[in-house]
Design a protein around this motif. Sequence first.
Motif, mmCIF file in Angstrom:
data_model
loop_
_atom_site.group_PDB
_atom_site.id
_atom_site.type_symbol
_atom_site.label_atom_id
_atom_site.label_comp_id
_atom_site.label_asym_id
_atom_site.label_seq_id
_atom_site.Cartn_x
_atom_site.Cartn_y
_atom_site.Cartn_z
ATOM 1 N N VAL B 10 0.862 -1.166 0.000
ATOM 2 C CA VAL B 10 0.000 0.000 0.000
ATOM 3 C C VAL B 10 0.906 1.226 0.000
ATOM 4 O O VAL B 10 1.980 1.196 0.601
ATOM 5 C CB VAL B 10 -0.912 -0.002 1.242
ATOM 6 C CG1 VAL B 10 -1.816 1.230 1.260
ATOM 7 C CG2 VAL B 10 -1.745 -1.272 1.286
ATOM 8 N N GLY B 45 -2.235 6.037 -0.209
ATOM 9 C CA GLY B 45 -3.004 4.981 0.431
ATOM 10 C C GLY B 45 -3.624 4.012 -0.553
ATOM 11 O O GLY B 45 -4.405 3.147 -0.176
ATOM 12 N N GLY B 46 -3.305 4.131 -1.839
ATOM 13 C CA GLY B 46 -3.792 3.184 -2.836
ATOM 14 C C GLY B 46 -2.820 2.016 -2.971
ATOM 15 O O GLY B 46 -1.766 1.989 -2.338
ATOM 16 N N ASP B 47 -3.180 1.048 -3.812
ATOM 17 C CA ASP B 47 -2.282 -0.085 -4.023
ATOM 18 C C ASP B 47 -1.099 0.364 -4.883
ATOM 19 O O ASP B 47 -1.268 1.163 -5.799
ATOM 20 C CB ASP B 47 -3.027 -1.237 -4.689
ATOM 21 C CG ASP B 47 -3.674 -0.832 -6.003
ATOM 22 O OD1 ASP B 47 -4.749 -0.204 -5.956
ATOM 23 O OD2 ASP B 47 -3.097 -1.115 -7.068
ATOM 24 N N GLN B 49 2.653 -1.107 -6.825
ATOM 25 C CA GLN B 49 3.472 -2.266 -7.159
ATOM 26 C C GLN B 49 4.616 -1.835 -8.044
ATOM 27 O O GLN B 49 4.589 -0.775 -8.669
ATOM 28 C CB GLN B 49 2.628 -3.341 -7.846
ATOM 29 C CG GLN B 49 1.858 -2.871 -9.062
ATOM 30 C CD GLN B 49 2.591 -3.100 -10.361
ATOM 31 O OE1 GLN B 49 3.624 -3.757 -10.404
ATOM 32 N NE2 GLN B 49 2.075 -2.533 -11.435
ATOM 33 N N GLU B 76 1.734 -6.581 2.310
ATOM 34 C CA GLU B 76 0.343 -6.657 2.770
ATOM 35 C C GLU B 76 -0.305 -7.895 2.154
ATOM 36 O O GLU B 76 -0.168 -8.116 0.954
ATOM 37 C CB GLU B 76 -0.384 -5.376 2.324
ATOM 38 C CG GLU B 76 -1.542 -4.952 3.164
ATOM 39 C CD GLU B 76 -2.818 -5.712 2.873
ATOM 40 O OE1 GLU B 76 -3.734 -5.624 3.698
ATOM 41 O OE2 GLU B 76 -2.917 -6.405 1.836
ATOM 42 N N GLU B 79 -2.748 -7.588 -0.913
ATOM 43 C CA GLU B 79 -2.044 -7.057 -2.084
ATOM 44 C C GLU B 79 -1.263 -8.160 -2.800
ATOM 45 O O GLU B 79 -1.128 -8.149 -4.024
ATOM 46 C CB GLU B 79 -1.120 -5.900 -1.692
ATOM 47 C CG GLU B 79 -1.858 -4.645 -1.245
ATOM 48 C CD GLU B 79 -2.881 -4.156 -2.262
ATOM 49 O OE1 GLU B 79 -2.625 -4.228 -3.475
ATOM 50 O OE2 GLU B 79 -3.975 -3.721 -1.825
ATOM 51 N N PHE B 100 -3.674 -4.353 6.033
ATOM 52 C CA PHE B 100 -3.741 -2.889 6.126
ATOM 53 C C PHE B 100 -5.146 -2.522 5.685
ATOM 54 O O PHE B 100 -5.471 -2.552 4.500
ATOM 55 C CB PHE B 100 -2.674 -2.281 5.208
ATOM 56 C CG PHE B 100 -2.526 -0.792 5.342
ATOM 57 C CD1 PHE B 100 -1.413 -0.237 5.961
ATOM 58 C CD2 PHE B 100 -3.491 0.077 4.835
ATOM 59 C CE1 PHE B 100 -1.264 1.142 6.084
ATOM 60 C CE2 PHE B 100 -3.353 1.460 4.955
ATOM 61 C CZ PHE B 100 -2.233 1.992 5.577
#
Lengths: 536, 190
Positions: B10, B45-47, B49, B76, B79, B100
């Motif tokens: 996150v 606070g978004g995903d 990668q 997480e 995720e 999270f």
Amino acid sequence: MRKLLLGDEAIAQGALDAGLSGVYAYPGTPSTEITEYIQNSKLAAERNVHRRWCCNEKTAMEAALGMSFMGKRALVCMKHVGLNVCADPFVNSGMTGVNGGLVVLVADDPSMHSSQDEQDSRFYGKFAMIPTLEPSTQQEAYDMMEKAYELSEQVCLPVLMRVTTRMAHSRAVVEVKETPRAENELNYDAKASHWVLLPGNAIKRNITVTGQQAELEQRAVESEYNKYIDASDHSLGVIASGIAYNYLMECYPDGCPYPVLKISQYPMPKELIGRMTAECDAVLIAEEGQPFIEDLVRGVMPGNAVIKGRLTGELPRTGELSPDALKRALGVEVREGYDSCEDVAPRPPALCQGCGHRDVYTALNEVLKDYPNARVFGDIGCYTLGFMPPFKAIHSCVDMGASITMAKGASDAGQWPAVAIIGDSTFTHSGMTGLLDAINENANITVIISDNLTTGMTGGQDSAGTGKFEAICRGLGLPEEHLRVVVPLPKNMPEITQMLREEIEYRGTSVIIPRRECMQTLQRHLKQKKAQEAKK
Amino acid sequence: MKTDIILCGVGGQGILSIATVIGEAAMHENLYIKQAEVHGMSQRGGDVQSNLRISSNPISSDLIALGSADVIISMEPMEALRYLPFLNKEGWIITSSKPFVNIPNYPDVDKVMADLNKVKNVIILDIEQLAQDNGIARSANVILLGAAQKALGIEYEKLENAIRRVFGRKGDAVVDANLKALAIGKEAQR
Ligand SMILES: Cc1ncc(C[n+]2csc(CCOP(=O)(O)OP(=O)(O)O)c2C)c(N)n1
Ligand code: SF4
């Protein structure tokens, strides 16, 4: 020397090593790191390369053109939509031409990771009739910068360099020069009339520049960046530009069985394309962004070849390409991984905890409960996230500055209350002129400039108007009693809501400035302060 | 050698510092590297990668193809599951066990754990607890790196040296904490 660099950083290093004298830019994902890299560069500091942020892309483009006028090498950086903002000086810089090398670096964002659209800047390059480069690798991006400046000075035109998100934000090892080139000396052409675009001069320039197009195309045919790689199987040929070339090669670790034409320099090298359409039964066109090459190939010289690409569905019509998109188009087996999992929820970005914009929206929503027909015109920045739950507070977001002007148009149409919410950086980017329109007619709108002392969305860059907003509003003619400032904190809710109510009830233009620092920059500043104290 | 790695979590969880250490180790070995990062909007606070590819041969694509990732390292648990279609059937998931929860529709945690345990090769660690117990709270993410060492195909000593080079500027205490975290992670490997 080998360095692990982001594509953006490779571009910045390439420009510095090519003798750059100034970078002019307004932040915008995915282009921001270019200017930031130059701002942190020792070489740039030693040489005092211009590296402060500009108010917007138009002021940036024009300042860079001024530096070029004086014979020095300049770089302009922006995200794709920034090119719309500076379209006027950009297109006309193709008419004036340049003196010192001028590179306009535009980072497109296909799939709209953080943008309003996925427009393709190559169209602008063609429109302005200037050479356009599109690197496939970080090394190529680095090397191209020097070539771009040489090309710009040889043909006396600005050069557009177009990258996309995956090039800008992907890291690779890049071999960089040990010794940077010196900067150009200050010089200008005392006799040149082509900088004065009165019709009499511009007509002559138009003939010159259109006359140059054949030469520019020939350069693209001969460019080291445009490669025709022949192969034995002529049932298909593949044209791949920029980053799409990488995805193509990923499909064939042992080499592509079909002829490949890699395009990284425009105008379109028609001779090379003609060879492929003549020699291959079908041609697949893989390009990141809109079907720019595909449209032109289809339109100009379909020959006998069948043309496949985004327009015929072999590749997705919109969005980024990927290795798998290419595999599907080429009939290469897509590897099977695990099945996708049901127990995964989307996790959209949200306003940070403690962000002042939150308090502004809480207050606004509270007040607008009493005005169910109110329309709130949003703008571009972190506060656009106020569209999402729990706030659901805005009804529009179009382009930078449109909040104030759309609210005015709505008010002209008879809407009340019409509220505009705009960030501090967006206000100085494109909001000030719209506010003057509103004030001149005393339009019945309430403008909220949510001032967090920074350009938050793009990572906390300096904001051009910090400390000057009240003075700007006064200067534009806003009456003192309708210029209100407040600190957006939960404990001040009664004060903010009352202020909003009063200014909505006032039938004329008013500005409310809730002001509190962005949490991210606040934390950064506290950390820096701590580190400084530890040093003492 | 060739290893395709997806790092995820996150926004704000610090996945890029793991990438930096792996990148440093790979660079020192003269390996080819490509690392696609996520910047901008998705960090609040978004995903997030990152695709990290290291190889002894030149690498074409900046992005990893479906079914091709050798390792998913996740800060997480949910995720980690997001990228399952990219994991090859022999690939590894190395993930933190601590959810999270910043969205209202976070799935049932037991289900998430069950889904993770269905993957053939998986290591799930309460890295925050481990880090706290060992007095290295700020190096929790490096525990994951230690646990991923074999799956990454990078020798342990090379990761240690990379940590020394990456964190050296921050002083011995920081280097030691990260080396300790790496060792704790290594122990957790099967
Ligand atoms: C023409 C244009 N240039 C740049 C951007 C990138 N961009 C989006 S939001 C933003 C910053 C907005 O800052 P501010 O208005 O102060 O709001 P904050 O994010 O701080 O809340 C920028 C630079 C864009 N979307 N359009
Ligand atoms: S980065 Fe700053 S302005 Fe943006 S949401 Fe976070 S606190 Fe608010």
